[in-house]
Design a protein around this motif. Structure first.
Motif, PDB file in Angstrom:
ATOM      1  N   LYS A  25       0.719  -1.247  -0.012  1.00  0.00           N
ATOM      2  CA  LYS A  25       0.002   0.060   0.153  1.00  0.00           C
ATOM      3  C   LYS A  25       0.826   1.151   0.041  1.00  0.00           C
ATOM      4  N   ALA A  26       1.859   1.216   0.815  1.00  0.00           N
ATOM      5  CA  ALA A  26       2.897   2.465   0.656  1.00  0.00           C
ATOM      6  C   ALA A  26       3.552   2.839  -0.654  1.00  0.00           C
ATOM      7  N   THR A  27       3.777   1.489  -1.296  1.00  0.00           N
ATOM      8  CA  THR A  27       4.414   1.652  -2.632  1.00  0.00           C
ATOM      9  C   THR A  27       3.517   1.929  -3.602  1.00  0.00           C
ATOM     10  N   LEU A  28       2.366   1.442  -3.417  1.00  0.00           N
ATOM     11  CA  LEU A  28       1.224   2.034  -4.604  1.00  0.00           C
ATOM     12  C   LEU A  28       1.070   3.533  -4.336  1.00  0.00           C
ATOM     13  N   ALA A  29       0.949   4.086  -3.135  1.00  0.00           N
ATOM     14  CA  ALA A  29       0.893   5.774  -2.808  1.00  0.00           C
ATOM     15  C   ALA A  29       2.085   6.341  -3.468  1.00  0.00           C
ATOM     16  N   ARG A  30       3.226   5.801  -3.448  1.00  0.00           N
ATOM     17  CA  ARG A  30       4.497   6.279  -3.995  1.00  0.00           C
ATOM     18  C   ARG A  30       4.402   6.421  -5.754  1.00  0.00           C
ATOM     19  N   VAL A  31       3.599   5.320  -6.213  1.00  0.00           N
ATOM     20  CA  VAL A  31       3.476   5.404  -7.785  1.00  0.00           C
ATOM     21  C   VAL A  31       2.282   5.666  -8.264  1.00  0.00           C
ATOM     22  N   ALA A  32       1.411   6.185  -7.248  1.00  0.00           N
ATOM     23  CA  ALA A  32       0.033   6.677  -7.716  1.00  0.00           C
ATOM     24  C   ALA A  32       0.242   7.858  -8.885  1.00  0.00           C
ATOM     25  N   GLN A  46      -8.498   0.966  -1.496  1.00  0.00           N
ATOM     26  CA  GLN A  46      -7.297   0.564  -2.310  1.00  0.00           C
ATOM     27  C   GLN A  46      -7.446   1.419  -3.789  1.00  0.00           C
ATOM     28  N   TYR A  47      -8.510   1.209  -4.260  1.00  0.00           N
ATOM     29  CA  TYR A  47      -8.541   2.109  -5.484  1.00  0.00           C
ATOM     30  C   TYR A  47      -8.211   3.509  -5.372  1.00  0.00           C
ATOM     31  N   VAL A  48      -8.469   4.246  -4.317  1.00  0.00           N
ATOM     32  CA  VAL A  48      -8.414   5.635  -4.362  1.00  0.00           C
ATOM     33  C   VAL A  48      -6.744   5.818  -4.060  1.00  0.00           C
ATOM     34  N   LEU A  49      -6.086   4.721  -3.300  1.00  0.00           N
ATOM     35  CA  LEU A  49      -4.820   4.928  -3.175  1.00  0.00           C
ATOM     36  C   LEU A  49      -4.067   4.711  -4.587  1.00  0.00           C
ATOM     37  N   GLU A  50      -4.644   3.697  -5.422  1.00  0.00           N
ATOM     38  CA  GLU A  50      -3.939   3.457  -6.742  1.00  0.00           C
ATOM     39  C   GLU A  50      -4.069   4.693  -7.855  1.00  0.00           C
ATOM     40  N   LEU A  51      -5.046   5.222  -7.491  1.00  0.00           N
ATOM     41  CA  LEU A  51      -5.507   6.543  -8.682  1.00  0.00           C
ATOM     42  C   LEU A  51      -5.023   7.651  -8.107  1.00  0.00           C
ATOM     43  N   GLY A  52      -4.486   7.896  -6.904  1.00  0.00           N
ATOM     44  CA  GLY A  52      -3.815   9.092  -6.746  1.00  0.00           C
ATOM     45  C   GLY A  52      -4.630  10.375  -6.767  1.00  0.00           C
ATOM     46  N   VAL A  53      -4.266  11.416  -7.636  1.00  0.00           N
ATOM     47  CA  VAL A  53      -4.836  12.434  -7.850  1.00  0.00           C
ATOM     48  C   VAL A  53      -6.224  12.329  -8.553  1.00  0.00           C
ATOM     49  N   ASP A  54      -6.202  11.094  -9.407  1.00  0.00           N
ATOM     50  CA  ASP A  54      -7.373  10.814 -10.136  1.00  0.00           C
ATOM     51  C   ASP A  54      -8.566  10.502  -9.261  1.00  0.00           C
ATOM     52  N   GLY A  55      -7.952  10.069  -7.743  1.00  0.00           N
ATOM     53  CA  GLY A  55      -9.027   9.597  -7.106  1.00  0.00           C
ATOM     54  C   GLY A  55      -9.739  10.471  -6.183  1.00  0.00           C
TER      55      GLY A  55
END
Length: 358
Positions: A10-17, A205-214
Motif C-alpha cells: 500500500k505504501a508503495t502504491l501511494a508512491r507510484v500513484a 485501495q482504488y483511491v490509493l492506486e488512483l492518486g490525484v485521479d481518485g
C-alpha cells in the motif's frame, strides 16, 4: 517500516500513484518503449548484490529516470525516492530464491524484492506493463480508466449495502428494545457490517492506486461511510458469552473479518463466531443484549461509564426499566449524567420504534 507485505505494498502504491514524479517517470519509460528495473531503497544487502554500473547520487526527476532507463542495468534510488543513487547496475540476487516469473528482468525483480525487503519496479518492454514486487507480493499497475471503472462499480455496491445496513441496524435496535431479538437478527447485522467494511477497504485501495485521479472517489467514499455508528465490536460485546474481556472481543472480531466470502453467506457460521451453537433452529432463538451498542450511541456517556452500567444492571431490559434514582446507584453517576442516560435511551427507543413502524 511497514509491518506486513500488504502494508508495504500500500505504501508503495501511494508512491507510484498518478500525480507523483515516480509515476510520471514510469509512464515516460512506457511511452519510450524501453524496459526498466528500479530498486526503491539502498542498504548493505542491496550493495552486496550490485555489480558494475556507476554512482551518480543526483536528485530524482521523471526525465532523469527516463534517460537512465535507456541504458542496460538497474536503477537504484534511495528509500524515499528523492535521489537516484546508481544506474546501469547489474543485480545478482540469490539464485536459490524461488520465483514464479519467467523473464530475466521479472525473475531478478522478484528475487531482489524478497532478498532485500525493498520494493522493486519492473517495466516490461515487450508487454508494456509496470509490475511492483514487494516482499513476496506482485502487483500490476494499471491505468486510471480500468481502476475507475471497478471503483465506480464497487461504489454502487457499497451504496446498496449501506442502505441495507441502516435498515437492519434500525430493526435490531427496535427489536432489542422490545426484547424480541433472535440470533438471525444479530448474524444479519454482523454480516452487513462486515460486507460494508470489506467493500470500503476495497474502494480505499482504488483511491490509493488512483492518486490525484481518485479525489472525487475519496469524497464519495467518505460520504457513504460517515455515520456508520458502532461497529461489529459492540454487537459482539452485546451478545457473545465471553466474560467481557477486550482480548476475547478483539479475537472474535478478527475471526469474523477473516471469514471467506462463501462463509459470509452462511449466517450459521457468523453466529458461531459470536458463540451461538450452529444450526437452523438456533437462528430463531431469542437472545438478550447487554446494552453496550445502544449506550455507545449516547455520545456524552464515556465507555467506562457504559461498562459500569452494564455490569450493574446486567442487561438492556433492566437498564431501560431503570429510573434516574436507580441509575444514580451506579458508581460515578450523578444526577446530571443519570438524566442524560435516561433521556438518551428514551430518545433512541422512540426513534427506533418510529423507524420500524413508519
Amino acid at each position: 517500516m511497514p509491518r506486513t507485505p500488504e502494508d508495504a505494498l500500500k505504501a508503495t502504491l501511494a508512491r507510484v500513484a498518478p500525480g507523483t514524479a515516480l509515476r510520471d517517470g514510469l509512464e515516460r519509460i512506457l511511452r519510450g518503449r524501453t524496459g526498466a528495473l528500479i530498486v526503491l531503497g539502498f542498504d548493505r544487502t542491496v550493495d552486496s548484490i550490485c555489480s558494475g554500473g556507476f554512482d551518480i547520487g543526483i536528485e530524482f526527476s521523471s526525465t532523469r529516470l527516463r534517460e537512465l532507463a535507456k541504458m542496460d542495468g538497474a536503477i537504484v534510488c534511495d528509500k524515499d525516492g528523492a535521489n537516484i543513487l546508481r544506474a546501469a547496475v547489474q543485480l545478482v540476487p540469490d539464485h536459490t530464491i524461488e520465483t514464479h516469473e519467467s523473464g530475466t528482468r521479472h525473475r531478478t525483480a522478484e528475487r531482489v524484492a524478497i532478498q532485500t525487503g525493498f520494493p522493486v519496479i519492473s517495466v516490461s518492454q515487450s508487454m508494456q506493463i509496470i509490475q511492483l514486487y514487494v516482499g513476496g507480493l506482485r502487483h500490476v499497475l494499471e491505468g486510471s480508466e480500468p481502476v475507475l471503472a471497478r471503483a465506480n462499480q464497487a461504489l454502487a455496491t457499497l451504496e446498496r449495502y449501506r442502505t441495507r445496513l441502516d435498515q437492519v441496524t434500525n430493526s435490531l435496535s427496535a427489536l432489542e428494545i422490545e426484547a424480541m431479538v433472535t440470533v438471525r437478527d444479530v448474524a444479519v447485522t454482523l454480516q452487513r457490517q462486515e460486507m460494508v467494511r470489506r467493500i470500503s477497504e476495497e474502494i480505499s485501495q482504488y483511491v490509493l492506486e488512483l492518486g490525484v485521479d481518485g479525489r472525487l472517489l475519496s469524497l464519495q467514499l467518505e460520504e457513504l461511510t460517515t455515520g456508520l455508528g458502532p461497529g461489529s465490536e459492540m454487537i459482539v460485546r452485546d451478545y457473545a458469552d465471553i466474560g467481557g474481556t477486550q482480548g476475547n472481543v478483539d479475537e472474535q472480531v478478527a475471526t469474523l473479518q477473516g471469514l471467506s466470502s462463501s462463509d459470509m453467506v452462511d449466517l450459521g457460521k457468523i453466529a458461531a463466531v459470536v458463540g451461538f451453537q450452529p444450526g437452523q433452529d438456533s437462528l430463531e432463538a431469542v437472545v438478550q443484549p447487554r446494552g453496550y451498542r445502544l449506550l455507545s450511541n449516547i455520545k456524552s456517556v464515556p465507555p467506562a461509564v457504559s461498562n459500569r452500567l452494564v455490569d450493574h444492571f446486567g442487561g438492556l431490559q433492566n437498564l431501560m426499566a431503570a429510573n434516574i434514582e436507580d441509575l444514580m446507584q451506579v458508581d460515578g453517576i450523578g444526577e446530571q449524567r443519570a438524566r442524560t442516560v435516561r433521556e438518551g435511551l428514551s430518545r433512541i427507543a422512540e426513534t427506533s420504534l418510529l423507524d420500524r413502524f413508519m
